[in-house]
Design an enzyme around this catalytic site. Structure first.
Site, mmCIF file in Angstrom:
data_model
loop_
_atom_site.group_PDB
_atom_site.id
_atom_site.type_symbol
_atom_site.label_atom_id
_atom_site.label_comp_id
_atom_site.label_asym_id
_atom_site.label_seq_id
_atom_site.Cartn_x
_atom_site.Cartn_y
_atom_site.Cartn_z
ATOM 1 C CE LYS A 14 8.580 6.518 6.407
ATOM 2 N NZ LYS A 14 8.708 7.590 7.521
ATOM 3 C CE LYS A 71 -1.605 -1.912 6.242
ATOM 4 N NZ LYS A 71 -2.956 -1.030 6.324
ATOM 5 C CD GLU A 87 -2.601 -1.076 2.688
ATOM 6 O OE1 GLU A 87 -2.532 -0.024 3.466
ATOM 7 O OE2 GLU A 87 -3.553 -1.788 2.741
ATOM 8 C CE LYS A 123 4.600 5.786 7.140
ATOM 9 N NZ LYS A 123 3.983 7.088 7.302
ATOM 10 C CG LEU A 124 -2.505 7.156 2.508
ATOM 11 C CD1 LEU A 124 -4.143 6.771 2.779
ATOM 12 C CD2 LEU A 124 -2.721 7.705 1.053
ATOM 13 N NE ARG A 140 -4.139 3.809 11.676
ATOM 14 C CZ ARG A 140 -3.165 2.795 12.053
ATOM 15 N NH1 ARG A 140 -2.089 3.279 12.358
ATOM 16 N NH2 ARG A 140 -3.510 1.525 12.120
ATOM 17 C CD GLU A 143 5.637 10.321 4.871
ATOM 18 O OE1 GLU A 143 5.104 9.508 6.035
ATOM 19 O OE2 GLU A 143 6.108 11.547 5.542
ATOM 20 C CE LYS A 172 6.182 3.797 10.507
ATOM 21 N NZ LYS A 172 6.818 4.830 11.230
#
Length: 1013
Positions: A517, A498, A324, A326-327, A331, A493, A515
């Site tokens: 990055k 998941k 996905e 990362k927004l 949250r 970002e 995460k």
């Protein structure tokens, strides 16, 4: 209970009322909500006991070497014993809690609020950061802000003047150093924990600096330097005492952590779990509706993506993992329940990750007039959804750019949406990635895959308001990097991996969510400062603007040949990620008018040397001299070989960090300086691998890249325009400065496409006086041209009109329309008034076809003529007195007819003979000059149409109430009377032809008898 309220001394009761009586809930409210909450029998412990018996011992233990056993001895009840640091930590906490229970009582909430202040959701934020606290202390202690101590307080991140190196970067420690030189007290004060809580409550509600100053003065008078240091750490919620809240909760009660995870309430943990023998059961252990919980978090990435994928336990039968984006938002959990007392029947709750209630902002129901979200999502929930809990991210969306904007704008956008729900500005949008509760069932123990299925069946996406977050299925680590490159290029970002086979784990970071990055280099320092030497025009939403830049390294003076240009650079890398809209604007402002179009035949080799010689690899669209340019700081993942740049190496994942306005091109990185950094980094790499810079500053994304479109000076259409192609602009050069807003909205890049498709040539400056400048908004560049007053600015509508007019000749003609007043955005002084000659007095064009809309506008602009006569009088004069009444098309002129008790006569989809008859009767009335009305007034109601005896009987009392005695009453008629009149082509007498009612024995009687005296 041993600590019953009757046993409490007066001081304990007074302190408890003081502590809880000034907040949002009174003592009575608290007793009602928590009837079994414990009460202390004595006053709370002195404030200084917190650090003397708890914080300082924990910090001392933290400094000891880790290992199974330390050399430290502790005298226990059965003699000395060797204890590990973990055992010592637990022993310190257990002693403090045991002492509190004995000397104060079972209500440890006042102490926990100060021990773990970051978990206290009941006290509001103070609105204080280090800088503001420093200013307050400077005023409280009355010291010069430019003095040594004033400088140390206000510039705490910098190395202090004569300051201990141990305190560098520790603001509270820096405050201790300054206060200890001028303390009001040299010994600890007498403030209790309860009194400190009461003062902190006042501090959190004061907010403004002037209101907070007297509270800080009171703290300063009643505390010594060490007490002030710990107080400041509590205010900043940066304790770091050597024990996590998990350890503290564990020692307080076995179920404390679980209750906090599902409720986010420190108060409940202290008041419901004060007896370690009473355990949580059943529903208390799981999440519940309208009860904020602690969400699952993503673990930090590992060095190897293969290792990350392996940690998610893929199997041969199910090797899938999800990827996905990362927004960059906040949250947010959304709770929705059925509530008949709410308009719309649904009630909402919104909470952030830190348990802040945002329901006031996003809405408590569908009809909430202050809702920034809920009033727009009435159709979002499937009919079968009675209640639900969603986990997602609240982000800011720009409808005009159709892109996400930085997190820092979220609250501003939400407040704006509250004031104007139909504006076209930034708005909050909720992206959902999990469903945790559905129709009274807790779904946290179901797999992510099952929860996602529940989400998709329960939620209908509302475009750009509430949407399910997309994911990509993958089976190998090789599929991650292409997506990572894509999101980095789009200034996002990063990614989140998941495990679709995993359950939801409250308040945990584990390998199920990880995460990803870009791994930013630390071996070259914080960043690389390089000079911008070239620019590339963007596409889509960035069309016509410089969206990425070519950066170069300075050629050292000793490498430049005698007589050569001293400003020479070598191309090094291209960067387009990380810029915000403000960054682009600042760069444009500092370089406006200094850019030069790149001429491949005459490249500026004296300033910029590209790779590939004559091939000019990574050639920019335009270039700029180093002394006219800017220096930018860039971070990157690594340096790797590349033949695309003159340096033969370039940066992997370069990302803009900030604009160095304090540096000019001579202070940018040179070739020799970079080589030194590179050699040093290679030496360090022999000993260790690259380190990730986990503390890097997050630069939020402002936009996402759209599909590439044609821009710049390329004469070949890579994305052909799918509209008309003529030669109308053959031989003309255009400088398109802004997008088109009307008659249709088109971006700058789309306008350039349109011009090229119709024979025009695109430039990126207005230097040539023959260039046609296109603009419709007063941007910086446009304002500059207007200020000079030398060039006309033409609206994009002229382009559309020229193309449309020439389509009539199948694109073979080159008839160029003259400018009309509506075509001109700005005219020079000498041309003002000239363009009016191309239209008539009413604005109608002499040279082009007028559209229906334009003709309507022209007609509306014409002055209206006053006739000076009454139309009805004229008709009577023409046809004779009373002649109109005899005309069939005029038979109901002047009548106002109401239809009552005859069916739904307003419906256009009537079924059945009766209703069709009523609809036909209504049309007869309107066609023959009458008015169909529902108004019950004595001046606009002449006839009432009913159906049958019952209709007449029911309408009389209504008419009686609405018409007073002595007023002219309306006539009651049947539907058949209207049809008979139309058939006979004259208005029949109401009494003689009142067929339906006369046959039933109902006469038109005087309704006055129904009017009360």
């Amino acid at each position: 209970m041993a600590d019953d309220s009757e046993m409490r001394d007066a001081a304990a009761v007074e302190e408890e009322e003081m502590q809880y009586g000034h907040g949002p809930m009174t003592e009575e409210d608290l007793d009602e909500k928590y009837p079994n909450r414990p009460h202390n029998h004595s006053r709370t412990l002195p404030f200084h006991d917190l650090f003397l018996t708890l914080f300082n011992p924990l910090n001392e233990n933290k400094k000891k070497p880790t290992g199974p056993i330390t050399a430290r001895k502790k005298q226990g009840p059965h003699g000395p014993a060797n204890l590990s640091p973990n055992e010592v930590r637990r022993s310190i906490l257990e002693r403090f809690i045991s002492r509190w229970r004995k000397e104060v009582g079972n209500d440890i909430y006042p102490a926990f609020r100060l021990i773990v202040p970051e978990k206290d959701r009941d006290r509001g934020m103070y609105g204080l950061k280090e800088k503001t606290i420093g200013k307050l202390l400077v005023r409280v202690m009355k010291i010069d802000k430019n003095s040594e101590d004033g400088y140390n307080l206000l510039n705490w991140k910098l190395p202090g003047v004569k300051s201990s190196s141990a305190m560098a970067g520790d603001f509270a420690g820096r405050c201790y150093e300054v206060i200890s030189k001028r303390p009001m007290r040299t010994t600890v004060g007498s403030l209790t924990i309860g009194e400190v809580n009461e003062m902190l409550d006042r501090l959190s509600t004061a907010q403004k600096e002037e209101n907070q100053l007297p509270i800080f003065e009171e703290f300063y008078k009643r505390m010594n330097a060490e007490e002030m240091m710990w107080l400041i750490r509590m205010i900043l919620r940066q304790m770091k005492v050597g024990a996590t809240e998990k350890t503290i909760f564990d020692i307080w009660h076995p179920d404390a952590e679980n209750l906090f995870n599902v409720s986010s309430s420190l108060r409940r943990v202290c008041w419901e779990l004060y007896d370690p023998q009473i355990r949580l059961e059943g529903v208390d252990k799981g999440i519940n509706l309208m009860q904020c919980f602690q969400p699952q978090l993503a673990a930090f990435q590992m060095h190897s993506m293969e290792k990350m994928v392996a940690r998610m336990n893929p199997t041969e039968d199910d090797p899938v993992f999800w990827i996905e984006e990362k927004l960059d938002g906040e949250r947010m959990q959304l709770h929705m329940i059925e509530d008949e007392s709410m308009p719309g029947g649904r009630r909402f709750g919104f909470w952030s990750r830190k348990a802040k209630d945002y329901t006031y902002l996003y809405g408590n129901g569908f009809q909430d007039e202050n809702a920034a979200l809920t009033r727009h999502i009435k159709t979002a929930f499937d009919d079968g959804v009675r209640n639900i809990i969603l986990d997602g991210e609240m982000i800011t969306w720009d409808p005009e750019q159709d892109a996400m904007v930085p997190f820092g704008t979220l609250k501003t956008a939400a407040l704006s949406e509250q004031r104007n729900p139909f504006s076209t500005g930034n708005r909050p949008m909720y992206r959902i990635f999990d469903c945790l509760y559905l129709n009274d069932r807790n779904l946290t123990n179901y797999t992510l895959r099952d929860r996602r299925r529940a989400l998709e069946k329960s939620i209908n996406s509302i475009h750009r308001r509430l949407e399910n977050h997309a994911y990509t299925e993958a089976t190998s680590a090789a599929e991650i990097e292409p997506l990572l490159r894509q999101v980095v290029a789009e200034s996002s970002e990063g990614l989140v991996l998941k495990n679709p086979r995993s359950v939801y784990r409250l308040n945990e970071r584990n390998d199920d969510w990880m995460k990803v990055k870009p791994e930013y280099m630390t071996e070259f320092g914080e960043s690389l400062d390089c000079v911008v030497v070239g620019g590339y025009y963007g596409s889509g939403k960035r069309g016509g603007k410089l969206s990425s830049f070519l950066c170069g390294l300075r050629v050292d003076k000793n490498q430049i040949q005698q007589g050569a240009n001293p400003m020479k650079t070598y191309s090094f890398f291209k960067v387009g990620g990380g810029f915000s809209a403000a960054d682009y604007a600042e760069i444009r402002h500092r370089t406006d008018g200094k850019w030069v179009e790149w001429d491949p035949k005459k490249p500026p080799s004296e300033y910029i040397e590209l790779a590939g010689g004559n091939r000019q690899i990574e050639r920019p669209d335009c270039w700029i001299k180093p002394d006219d340019s800017v220096v930018i700081s860039v971070k990157a993942a690594s340096v790797y070989p590349s033949e695309d740049f003159k340096m033969d190496v370039t940066l992997r994942f370069p990302r803009f960090k900030k604009l160095r306005t304090d540096k000019d091109w001579t202070q940018a990185l040179s070739i020799s300086e970079f080589n030194q950094l590179k050699e040093r980094a290679e030496q360090e790499r022999k000993d260790k691998s690259f380190k990730m810079d986990d503390n890097r500053r997050k630069r939020p994304s402002t936009r996402k890249r759209r599909q590439l479109t044609v821009a710049g000076n390329d004469e070949v259409l890579t994305t052909p325009y799918a509209g008309p192609e003529t030669k109308v602009f053959d031989g003309l050069a255009f400088f398109v400065i802004t997008e088109a807003l009307k008659p249709v909205k088109k971006s700058k890049a789309e306008l350039e496409q349109l011009i090229k498709a119709n024979g025009g040539h695109i430039l990126q400056s207005e230097k040539d006086p023959k260039t046609i400048c296109i603009a419709e908004r007063k941007l910086v560049k446009v304002a500059s041209i207007i200020k000079r007053g030398e060039r006309n600015l033409i609206n994009p509508s002229w382009i559309f009109d020229c193309i449309k007019q020439n389509e009539r000749d199948n694109g073979r003609s080159t008839f160029l329309l003259p400018y009309e007043p509506d075509h001109v955005f700005f005219a020079t002084a000498e041309d003002r008034g000239v363009f009016e000659q191309n239209v008539d007095a009413y604005g109608d064009s002499y040279a082009r076809d007028t559209t229906a809309e334009e003709l309507e506008r022209v007609l509306q602009a014409m002055p209206k003529m006053e006739h000076g006569y009454d139309s009805e009088v004229l008709l009577e004069q023409v046809f004779g007195d009373g002649a109109l009444d005899e005309m069939p098309g005029w038979m109901f002129h002047g009548l106002a007819v109401g239809f009552m008790d005859v069916g739904d006569h307003n419906s256009e989809e009537l079924e059945g003979t009766a209703n069709s008859s009523v609809l036909a009767a209504k049309r007869i009335v309107v066609f023959t000059g009458g008015v169909v009305t529902d108004a019950m007034s004595d001046s606009h109601f002449t006839h009432v149409v009913v159906r049958g005896r019952q209709g007449a009987e029911s309408v009389r009392p209504i008419l009686a109430r609405n018409f007073g005695r002595g007023k002219k009453l309306p006539r009651i008629v049947s539907v058949d009377w209207l049809h008979d009149s139309w058939r006979e082509k004259t208005r029949l007498d109401e009494e003689s032809k009142f067929s339906a009612l006369v046959e039933c024995g109902v006469l038109l009687i005087n309704l006055a008898e129904y009017v009360p005296v």
